[in-house]
Design a protein around this motif. Sequence first.
Motif, PDB file in Angstrom:
ATOM      1  N   LEU A   1       0.833  -1.207   0.000  1.00 44.41           N
ATOM      2  CA  LEU A   1       0.000   0.000   0.000  1.00 44.41           C
ATOM      3  C   LEU A   1       0.870   1.260   0.000  1.00 44.41           C
ATOM      4  CD1 LEU A   1      -2.871  -0.923   2.498  1.00 44.41           C
ATOM      5  CD2 LEU A   1      -3.205  -0.030   0.179  1.00 44.41           C
ATOM      6  N   ALA A   2       1.926   1.228   0.788  1.00 48.53           N
ATOM      7  CA  ALA A   2       2.835   2.380   0.856  1.00 48.53           C
ATOM      8  C   ALA A   2       3.494   2.598  -0.507  1.00 48.53           C
ATOM      9  CB  ALA A   2       3.888   2.146   1.936  1.00 48.53           C
ATOM     10  N   ARG A   3       3.907   1.492  -1.128  1.00 49.98           N
ATOM     11  CA  ARG A   3       4.496   1.518  -2.464  1.00 49.98           C
ATOM     12  C   ARG A   3       3.499   2.117  -3.475  1.00 49.98           C
ATOM     13  NH1 ARG A   3       7.966  -0.719  -5.858  1.00 49.98           N
ATOM     14  NH2 ARG A   3       9.702  -1.715  -4.823  1.00 49.98           N
ATOM     15  N   ALA A   4       2.242   1.669  -3.359  1.00 55.14           N
ATOM     16  CA  ALA A   4       1.220   2.163  -4.274  1.00 55.14           C
ATOM     17  C   ALA A   4       1.040   3.671  -4.097  1.00 55.14           C
ATOM     18  CB  ALA A   4      -0.101   1.431  -4.040  1.00 55.14           C
ATOM     19  N   GLU A   5       1.015   4.098  -2.852  1.00 61.05           N
ATOM     20  CA  GLU A   5       0.806   5.534  -2.607  1.00 61.05           C
ATOM     21  C   GLU A   5       1.944   6.365  -3.183  1.00 61.05           C
ATOM     22  OE1 GLU A   5      -0.522   6.719   1.236  1.00 61.05           O
ATOM     23  OE2 GLU A   5      -0.834   8.765   0.470  1.00 61.05           O
ATOM     24  N   LYS A   6       3.159   5.877  -2.969  1.00 60.57           N
ATOM     25  CA  LYS A   6       4.325   6.578  -3.510  1.00 60.57           C
ATOM     26  C   LYS A   6       4.227   6.664  -5.039  1.00 60.57           C
ATOM     27  CE  LYS A   6       9.338   6.278  -3.429  1.00 60.57           C
ATOM     28  NZ  LYS A   6      10.390   5.270  -3.348  1.00 60.57           N
ATOM     29  N   PHE A   7       3.798   5.576  -5.630  1.00 60.69           N
ATOM     30  CA  PHE A   7       3.655   5.496  -7.093  1.00 60.69           C
ATOM     31  C   PHE A   7       2.577   6.477  -7.585  1.00 60.69           C
ATOM     32  CE2 PHE A   7       1.657   2.933 -10.691  1.00 60.69           C
ATOM     33  CZ  PHE A   7       2.571   3.351 -11.639  1.00 60.69           C
ATOM     34  N   LEU A   8       1.464   6.526  -6.857  1.00 61.35           N
ATOM     35  CA  LEU A   8       0.384   7.446  -7.239  1.00 61.35           C
ATOM     36  C   LEU A   8       0.851   8.899  -7.145  1.00 61.35           C
ATOM     37  CD1 LEU A   8      -1.396   4.915  -7.158  1.00 61.35           C
ATOM     38  CD2 LEU A   8      -3.120   6.229  -5.922  1.00 61.35           C
ATOM     39  N   GLU A   9       1.609   9.177  -6.108  1.00 61.00           N
ATOM     40  CA  GLU A   9       2.127  10.527  -5.912  1.00 61.00           C
ATOM     41  C   GLU A   9       3.063  10.904  -7.063  1.00 61.00           C
ATOM     42  OE1 GLU A   9       1.160  12.523  -3.401  1.00 61.00           O
ATOM     43  OE2 GLU A   9       2.346  14.071  -4.425  1.00 61.00           O
ATOM     44  N   GLN A  10       3.924   9.933  -7.414  1.00 64.28           N
ATOM     45  CA  GLN A  10       4.948  10.171  -8.434  1.00 64.28           C
ATOM     46  C   GLN A  10       4.340  10.429  -9.819  1.00 64.28           C
ATOM     47  OE1 GLN A  10       7.552   6.795  -8.644  1.00 64.28           O
ATOM     48  NE2 GLN A  10       8.951   7.722 -10.140  1.00 64.28           N
ATOM     49  N   TYR A  11       3.265   9.720 -10.129  1.00 66.84           N
ATOM     50  CA  TYR A  11       2.707   9.798 -11.487  1.00 66.84           C
ATOM     51  C   TYR A  11       1.392  10.576 -11.568  1.00 66.84           C
ATOM     52  CZ  TYR A  11       6.384   7.130 -13.605  1.00 66.84           C
ATOM     53  OH  TYR A  11       7.598   6.753 -14.083  1.00 66.84           O
ATOM     54  N   ARG A  12       1.054  11.354 -10.544  1.00 66.23           N
ATOM     55  CA  ARG A  12      -0.178  12.126 -10.675  1.00 66.23           C
ATOM     56  C   ARG A  12       0.030  13.157 -11.798  1.00 66.23           C
ATOM     57  NH1 ARG A  12      -1.094  14.740  -4.848  1.00 66.23           N
ATOM     58  NH2 ARG A  12      -3.159  14.876  -5.770  1.00 66.23           N
ATOM     59  N   ASN A  13      -0.988  13.300 -12.605  1.00 65.17           N
ATOM     60  CA  ASN A  13      -0.953  14.276 -13.711  1.00 65.17           C
ATOM     61  C   ASN A  13       0.038  13.953 -14.814  1.00 65.17           C
ATOM     62  OD1 ASN A  13      -2.883  15.823 -12.346  1.00 65.17           O
ATOM     63  ND2 ASN A  13      -1.248  16.743 -11.100  1.00 65.17           N
ATOM     64  N   ASP A  14       0.452  12.721 -14.922  1.00 65.63           N
ATOM     65  CA  ASP A  14       1.326  12.355 -16.039  1.00 65.63           C
ATOM     66  C   ASP A  14       0.489  12.308 -17.327  1.00 65.63           C
ATOM     67  OD1 ASP A  14       4.200  10.943 -16.487  1.00 65.63           O
ATOM     68  OD2 ASP A  14       2.710  10.101 -17.868  1.00 65.63           O
TER      69      ASP A  14
END
Lengths: 463, 463
Positions: free
Chosen positions: A183-196
Amino acid sequence: MRLVWLLWTCACLDAAEPVDWILSARYVVTMDPQRRIVANGAVAIRRDRILALGPRAEIDKHYKARRRLDRPQALIAPGLIDTHTHAPMSLFRGLADDLRLQEWLEKYIFPAEAKNVNAEFVRWGTLLACIEMMLSGTTTYTDMYYFEEVIAEATRQAGLRAVLGQTIIGFPAPDASTPQQALARAEKFLEQYRNDPLIVPAPAPHAIYTTPDDVIRSARALANRYGVPMLIHLSETRREYDEALRKRKMTPVQALDSIGALNGRTLGAHGVWLDDADLRILKERGTGLAHCPSSNSKLASGLARVPRILDAGIAMGLGTDGFAGSNNDANLFEEMDLAAKLQKVGTLDPQVLPAVRVLEMATITGARALGLDKQIGSLEPGKRADLITVRLDAPHAIPMYNVVSQMVYALKGSDVNDVMVNGRLIVRDRHVLTLNVRQVLEKAEQYRRKVAASVGIGLSPNP
Amino acid sequence: MRLVWLLWTCACLDAAEPVDWILSARYVVTMDPQRRIVANGAVAIRRDRILALGPRAEIDKHYKARRRLDRPQALIAPGLIDTHTHAPMSLFRGLADDLRLQEWLEKYIFPAEAKNVNAEFVRWGTLLACIEMMLSGTTTYTDMYYFEEVIAEATRQAGLRAVLGQTIIGFPAPDASTPQQALARAEKFLEQYRNDPLIVPAPAPHAIYTTPDDVIRSARALANRYGVPMLIHLSETRREYDEALRKRKMTPVQALDSIGALNGRTLGAHGVWLDDADLRILKERGTGLAHCPSSNSKLASGLARVPRILDAGIAMGLGTDGFAGSNNDANLFEEMDLAAKLQKVGTLDPQVLPAVRVLEMATITGARALGLDKQIGSLEPGKRADLITVRLDAPHAIPMYNVVSQMVYALKGSDVNDVMVNGRLIVRDRHVLTLNVRQVLEKAEQYRRKVAASVGIGLSPNP
């Protein structure tokens, strides 16, 4: 009948407006709400968008292109949309076929994954899958795997559009030893690619039978917080369905709904075992589905009630699923053909799923399942320039009496000639412009040796 | 494990024996009784026969080739065998899809045939079909249509091997106004092509529900007199089956058997509706069958009980069937993939029809169904040199863990690189060496206009 076409023309009609690209072809298959097909058509593109489309003569009159691609022996269609894959598994292609699911998983796939899957494996497997997908006309794909941030990097390198689901599962995985880590990994990933511009990141709890309810709930909350879809395997097998009924006194859909997991955009993969009450829930929640005909037939999971599902107003796209056991390639032309044929023989009704509905599944309905139908899935002014050209001059493509029927039943992935995603040409005359194909294939061959050794498959070619 | 291979070597071991061809590849898939696959293998060919095969080093040591084809990035396999087609119908490709059989036949196919089918139509349609077949790896096909002597000429021109069935039917046909005329035509055709190296001529009564019993009996006698097979549609639809039960109190197989029609080599196309008693009869009579997965699914005819039929010892090959309604192309790679998947999902058993059995159907079992297994269907010394090379370097073909699985589930007709029939190379690097492809495609396009006009299909591309 002559089509009258609304052109977005500039105010001064005598001056041709500059655009980045004009693509022309014998037919432009729009998949717009009227499903219009323009003979001798063209598409004008500026930056990442379709600016206009219509008869070639009109487009050429109103727009002046910096670059052009004229394909008089081809058609232009929306890029195909794959709503369910596990891209890095391309390196396990056909590792173990014709087996029962449990033996296949326990004897081959889980050991092979445990021993081989790391960030580098995932990178090269994704690149291989991207090459295969673009060369068969896929411009958007939907993934559920591990190290999804690496998959995102590889996908951007390839130039494809994708909805990428970071897997969250109730047991130790290659990229996370607990669901909390995942879940933490997913959140980091979502943060990284928001608005790509190309990547939609998503949390992907594996399924209700592998992921604890509270973890699925957290994944749901995460998806909603970032305004992205949640991906999950849903009612794929009889076993999953029966087990849910036995343990929870609910179908998998009811179970997910009861914990609030469908409150927000969701893409459920497979949807083979669904009763009418399930369909009502899915419709009400706006849940999309991914139909995977190769996988459902090859693994003998069953036949999804596709016409019933579409009639219920549920957006069901097409998916190729993994490359080992469930399928052996990522070719949506084959999935279209198979989807139509499976329904016809399964229901003994040759009219139950006509070609046009199947082409919709691979384009606009798939986009709707992903919540991306405002951006992709059809060729219309204002939408992203995701499109393919498909050659019509192969012997198997001649003669042609009906464009849509030809696309679904006769044309092949190998007829795809050019691919554009977001206004960028990534395949031209079947040459991949974005990747070093030879290098990727060499890496794949190296991985083959490693994987085969890891699960005790000799290099003997005998079956 | 190192394979020990028996080589037919000349008496003096130090002098290399001259041969016409040596073909080498990464694998030679023999389909011999042991289903051996030779890594780094080669095949030596003299005139129309395979002289020897084995590891390339051994073949190169013992034979000196006048011409060679080295394909280190490909495999060599027996040419594929199509046990049921209507080749000239390629010109009707996709004319009317997604319709019920009766509407399709009465509104489109019968009118289109009545208005268009003549000797010239048949010639160009056959040439188009031959191009498509050879480019997807078919080296032998089995036809049932009209003007079969013209089909034979076109097939010889293409260089393919074929079993060609002159249709005999109980109503006026494009090439005969009575069944008696059709029988006379068939006899003339059998006389003309007896002992041809490539063509096996055959009488082909259409089916029990369209051809009077006494005419079928005459066709049987004719076939036996010339020592050739009889071809017939057999138990394709539920309607055919039920009607036979109602009218004759017998199944279609029992009905045919009761009039002596199975006393001699017979190839029955489809065999979808067969009970266990039927299987016993077919086994006893040595009748072969053609399984047509695309056709049976697309027309919703039903699912043939393939594993049960094969287990009963009946030779069932694969067929592509026609190009309008029933299928849209003639690609046995697609039929292999589909045959396996249909059985798995139809029986909910992923192991019911493994890849190797499907590949057998497309090669040696198909040859057995046609009574040609002494000549073709596998790569063995003494057999005819009918073989294909299939590239292994496409992205969808990498990695490869199992050669047979890859052939059935991942490789495509478009991966076929070279085709040899009877020791003659007819396709090299995907170039057809025997026909003027451009001319054939142009003719096909001309026929499209004519056919479309004849059945009132406009040239509008809209679905």
